[in-house]
Scaffold this motif. Structure first.
Motif, short mmCIF file in Angstrom:
data_model
loop_
_atom_site.label_atom_id
_atom_site.label_comp_id
_atom_site.label_asym_id
_atom_site.label_seq_id
_atom_site.Cartn_x
_atom_site.Cartn_y
_atom_site.Cartn_z
N MET A 164 36.39 29.51 32.30
CA MET A 164 35.38 29.59 31.24
C MET A 164 35.93 30.30 30.01
O MET A 164 35.66 29.88 28.88
CB MET A 164 34.13 30.31 31.76
CG MET A 164 33.35 29.48 32.77
SD MET A 164 31.84 30.29 33.32
CE MET A 164 30.78 30.03 31.92
N ALA A 165 36.71 31.35 30.24
CA ALA A 165 37.28 32.10 29.11
C ALA A 165 38.23 31.21 28.29
O ALA A 165 38.21 31.24 27.06
CB ALA A 165 38.03 33.32 29.62
N ARG A 166 39.03 30.41 28.97
CA ARG A 166 40.00 29.56 28.26
C ARG A 166 39.31 28.39 27.56
O ARG A 166 39.75 27.94 26.52
CB ARG A 166 41.03 29.00 29.25
CG ARG A 166 42.02 30.05 29.75
CD ARG A 166 43.18 29.42 30.48
NE ARG A 166 42.81 28.86 31.77
CZ ARG A 166 42.68 29.56 32.89
NH1 ARG A 166 42.85 30.86 32.89
NH2 ARG A 166 42.34 28.99 34.03
N ARG A 167 38.22 27.91 28.14
CA ARG A 167 37.62 26.68 27.65
C ARG A 167 36.59 26.89 26.53
O ARG A 167 36.41 26.03 25.68
CB ARG A 167 36.94 26.00 28.85
CG ARG A 167 36.80 24.51 28.71
CD ARG A 167 35.95 23.99 29.85
NE ARG A 167 36.69 23.67 31.06
CZ ARG A 167 36.10 23.49 32.24
NH1 ARG A 167 34.80 23.61 32.37
NH2 ARG A 167 36.82 23.17 33.30
N THR A 168 35.91 28.03 26.54
CA THR A 168 34.79 28.21 25.62
C THR A 168 35.24 28.32 24.15
O THR A 168 36.34 28.80 23.87
CB THR A 168 33.94 29.45 25.98
OG1 THR A 168 32.78 29.48 25.16
CG2 THR A 168 34.73 30.75 25.82
N GLU A 175 35.42 36.86 25.86
CA GLU A 175 35.77 38.26 26.14
C GLU A 175 34.96 38.80 27.32
O GLU A 175 35.48 39.51 28.19
CB GLU A 175 35.53 39.10 24.88
CG GLU A 175 35.99 40.53 24.97
CD GLU A 175 37.44 40.72 25.43
OE1 GLU A 175 38.28 39.86 25.13
OE2 GLU A 175 37.71 41.74 26.11
N ILE A 176 33.68 38.43 27.38
CA ILE A 176 32.83 38.92 28.49
C ILE A 176 33.37 38.42 29.82
O ILE A 176 33.56 39.20 30.76
CB ILE A 176 31.36 38.49 28.28
CG1 ILE A 176 30.74 39.31 27.13
CG2 ILE A 176 30.55 38.66 29.56
CD1 ILE A 176 29.34 38.90 26.75
N VAL A 177 33.61 37.12 29.93
CA VAL A 177 34.04 36.60 31.25
C VAL A 177 35.46 37.08 31.60
O VAL A 177 35.78 37.24 32.78
CB VAL A 177 33.90 35.05 31.36
CG1 VAL A 177 32.45 34.67 31.52
CG2 VAL A 177 34.54 34.32 30.22
#
Ligand SMILES: [Fe+2]
Ligand SMILES: [Fe+2]
Length: 294
Positions: A164-168, A175-177
């Motif tokens: 999710m961090a890489r894709r968003t 940063e949160i995930v």
């Protein structure tokens, strides 16, 4: 070598995880430096909201899982109870942090959500709880089973947040995930290293294999509906990167003693993609996932 000798050898080996250091450093995930009021300035997809709601439900369900695990022989191991005390605290704040983000982007989770999720948890979850406490009384080797189960869940979760961090396209969400994934890595390390010790014993391997083969479910299984579990598996693992991640998780778990056969993430991924395809539930992102699967 007798089983008992092998067990004592296992117990004299050191745990490759510093529980005291973990307890000393345990804290709630801190996002006070992030300006959540800016979150809506960046895109968040419908699928991301769906995945975050799923993970918020699962993170918030930790306290219910803790109740189940404390009904087992886990409660008899001081290292495990020290770890679990801090672990449940950290997981609570994972749910809480995701909830804050969802509030900030105008996709709030209702205040009664946790109760609704608990009610929706399946009868098999309850049975599994009961079975675990009984199995514990029959065999001290049950430690290996719940530790292995925990290791798979934490590794899947940390990889999921990584995806999710890489894709968003939303830097605040990224940063949160990423911060959540850091905690999940420590959780994984405890379960994995402790399982590695417990699984030195042949009987622990047998029991763990039985439990994992018959009762293992992906993160959220038994708590979320089957269709929602299939959806998140295909959302996170559906593309070629996800296929490689599923293999990586399988390979890591297969390094545990007696778990050489483990292939459940890759299998669950394939089954989830097949289910969604056959039900015609593949949305736009799913179409892309299916194309990249070919
Ligand atoms: Fe978590
Ligand atoms: Fe965790």
């Amino acid at each position: 070598m007798s089983d008992d000798l092998r067990l004592s050898g296992a117990h004299s080996a050191a745990l490759e995880f510093d529980v005291e250091k973990y307890v000393r450093n345990s804290k709630r995930v801190d996002i006070s430096d992030l300006d959540l009021s800016q979150a809506m300035e960046f895109p968040v997809s419908h699928d991301e909201i769906r995945a975050l709601t799923y993970m918020c439900d699962i993170e918030s369900h930790t306290i219910v899982y803790l109740r189940a695990i404390l009904n087992t022989c886990a409660v008899e191991d001081p290292q495990t109870t020290s770890f679990l005390s801090c672990w449940a605290y950290e997981e609570f704040f994972h749910g809480n942090t995701i909830r804050q983000f969802l509030d900030a982007i105008g996709a709030p989770v209702s205040s009664t959500r946790m109760l609704e999720v608990q009610k929706a948890s399946s009868f098999t979850e309850w049975l599994k709880e009961l079975g675990s406490s009984i199995l514990c009384r029959l065999s001290r080797h049950f430690h290996g089973a719940y530790l292995t189960y925990g290791a798979i869940s934490e590794l899947s979760t940390l990889e999921g947040y990584g995806v999710m961090a890489r894709r968003t396209k939303n830097p605040i969400l990224a940063e949160i995930v990423r911060r959540l994934a850091k905690d999940e890595r420590r959780h994984f390390s405890f379960y994995y290293n402790k399982a590695k010790l417990q699984l030195q014993h042949r009987n622990a391997q047998r029991l763990t294999n039985f439990v994992i083969r018959h009762f293992w479910l992906p993160v959220g299984g038994g708590v979320k509906s089957d269709s929602e579990v299939s959806w998140i598996l295909s959302f996170i693992l559906g593309d070629p990167e996800g296929q490689a991640i599923a293999r990586r998780i399988d390979t890591t778990i297969a390094r545990l003693p007696g778990l050489e056969w483990f292939d459940r993430l890759s299998r669950s991924r394939e089954e989830a993609l097949g289910t969604l395809e056959s039900q015609g539930e593949i949305g736009l992102s799913g179409q892309a996932l299916l194309h990249s699967r070919l």
